[in-house]
Design an enzyme around this catalytic site. Structure first.
Site, short mmCIF file in Angstrom:
data_model
loop_
_atom_site.label_atom_id
_atom_site.label_comp_id
_atom_site.label_asym_id
_atom_site.label_seq_id
_atom_site.Cartn_x
_atom_site.Cartn_y
_atom_site.Cartn_z
N ASP A 414 0.72 -1.23 0.10
CA ASP A 414 -0.11 -0.06 0.03
C ASP A 414 0.87 1.29 -0.01
O ASP A 414 1.46 1.57 1.03
CB ASP A 414 -0.87 0.06 1.50
N HIS A 415 0.85 1.81 -1.16
CA HIS A 415 1.60 3.09 -1.23
C HIS A 415 1.55 4.15 -0.42
O HIS A 415 2.34 5.34 -0.17
CB HIS A 415 1.89 3.44 -2.73
N ARG A 416 0.47 4.27 0.54
CA ARG A 416 -0.25 5.44 1.23
C ARG A 416 0.70 5.21 2.72
O ARG A 416 0.98 5.93 3.21
CB ARG A 416 -1.59 5.10 1.58
#
Ligand code: CAO
Length: 442
Positions: A414-416
């Site tokens: 999850d790039h967040r």
């Protein structure tokens, strides 16, 4: 009562509630204008609602709204002052039925509309007809000049539709019932496309039978549930997949040795047992992978336990049982548990509690084949490891190519929460741990 409109002249006018029959203390349910708005004669200003009907109060003239005297929830009766309107000229409004009345603001007499229909042409209020009580479901075409008829307004309100966002396809841009329905359909399609309201085109509806023989089979309950979650996770999490390879030549030798050792106990140790241990080592090294975003999306919840989900392929679809406290278990224990949970999943004996509480998941297609894939994160986890089939490859080492068993790793994250650099560090570390497999077996 004198007819207040007979005093009409250019300037500031008071707009009063017209004759609304026997109704008194009728609630205002919508105010469509605000101070500064330029209104056209016939334009709807307010909507009133009795227990039987809704009715619009139209502007009697073109003008600029100076002051709105009522707000949503106020109760008004015939003669109540509702608006101050500045009129540019005293030209008569459109011909038609009188449904609103007005008087000059400078008049000292209390605001009160004509008690009887006004005869003079110069004082005829707009022919919008919308202040006529309109029962739900009545034909919108009766109100050909309103932006939307009261019945449509009520319909929209019941569905929670903001009419300002609906493009009218009726005469003069009027919003029709089918406009509201179309808006709701589009909104639902967007929802199906993702909780975030992604603008996706609807799937084409194709009659496949036109092109050849077909058979229709309903999706299993598991597949439908898993599908909904996979779709949500795919569209709502910004996924990136980091690929890497681990040299598992030594690990494979050790695995064979262990399998011989434990053959009598009916335990089969596959590469997955090693991977479970190696993943925990990497999670301990990089704790942000053993975490979830909280409901606000503003905090990362770091977990101090290591429960790992394992994707199991079953005839009815994918299931993800969770192995608890993997850090506290040895390879043989994990291999046993893997066998048990995958059997339970395939026999549909896996209780929901055994699929909860996971921190990170592993999806292994190594027993089947392939070189890489992009697994979908099992929210609210923030990463998932995909494992493909190991194969012998020539690896350049100390000036020559040597055959090594290489295991493909595909880490979706999850790039967040996780940066690309952290993901590359994670897979690099994981690969190193797998190279040094003896430590995992100890
Ligand atoms: N490379 C090479 N061989 C591998 C391997 C790999 N990465 N992983 C497993 N194998 C071998 C095993 O060693 C075993 O070989 P032997 O029978 O010769 O010992 C064989 O492949 C079969 O293994 P397995 O699949 O039965 O066992 P596993 O522990 O690897 O996997 C389970 C168990 C339940 C994860 C697996 O059966 C399964 O269901 N995998 C599919 C998961 C899936 O569908 N994921 C996709 C989800 S979408 O993201």
């Amino acid at each position: 009562m004198a007819n207040p409109s007979t005093t009409l002249r250019t300037g500031i006018k008071q707009v009063l509630v017209p004759d609304i029959g026997d109704y008194k203390d009728v609630p205002v349910i919508e105010v469509m204008v605000k101070a500064g708005d330029i209104v056209k004669a016939e334009q709807s200003l307010f909507t009133l609602e009795t227990d039987k009907a809704t009715m619009d109060v139209p502007a009697p003239f073109d003008g600029v709204v100076k002051e709105v005297k009522v707000k949503v929830g106020d109760k008004i009766s015939e003669g109540s002052l509702i608006l101050i309107l500045e009129c540019g000229d005293a030209s008569p409004p459109a011909q038609g039925a009188i449904q609103s009345s007005l008087q000059n603001a400078d008049e000292s007499a209390p605001a009160k509309p004509a008690a009887a229909p006004i005869a003079s042409a110069s004082i005829i209020a707009p022919a919008i007809g919308a202040t006529q009580p309109v029962l739900n479901g009545s034909d919108a075409s009766l109100h050909s000049k309103s932006h939307a008829s009261p019945s449509i307004r009520r319909f929209a309100r019941e569905l929670g539709v903001d009419l300002a966002r609906v493009t009218g396809s009726g005469i003069k841009g009027r919003v029709t019932k089918s406009d509201v329905q179309g808006f709701v359909k589009a909104a639902l399609t967007q929802l199906r496309g993702g909780a975030s309201g992604l603008q996706v085109a609807a799937m084409p509806v194709v009659d496949f039978a036109k092109f050849g023989a077909i058979e229709t089979k309903p999706l299993s309950r598991i597949r439908k549930m898993a599908g909904a979650n996979l779709h949500r996770n795919w569209v709502s999490i910004p996924h990136v997949t980091q690929f890497d390879e681990a040299d598992i030549t030594e690990m494979e030798a050790l695995r064979k040795q262990l399998n011989e050792q434990y053959a009598a106990q009916n335990v089969k140790i596959t590469p997955l047992a090693f991977l479970l241990k190696a993943v925990v080592a990497a999670l301990q090294q990089y704790p942000e992978f053993n975490a979830s975003l909280d409901a606000s999306g503003e905090n990362l919840v770091l977990k101090k336990y290591f429960h790992i989900g394992v994707a199991v392929d079953t005839p009815d679809g994918l299931m993800v049982p969770v192995l608890r406290d993997v850090d506290k278990k040895d390879l043989v224990q994990l291999a046993r548990e893997l066998g048990e949970v995958s059997a339970k999943a395939r026999e549909k004996k896996l209780p929901a509690t055994e699929m909860q509480g996971g921190c990170f998941s592993i999806s292994s297609l190594g027993g089947i084949g392939g070189t890489a894939f992009t697994p979908i994160i099992n929210a609210p986890e923030v990463a998932i490891l995909g494992v493909s089939r190991a194969s012998m490859k020539p690896v350049y080492k100390e000036g020559e190519f040597v055959p090594r068993l290489m295991l493909p790793l595909s880490l979706s994250y999850d790039h967040r929460v996780i940066d690309g650099a952290a993901a590359a560090r994670f897979t690099t570390y994981l690969a190193q741990v797998l190279v040094d497999a003896r430590r995992l077996a100890s």
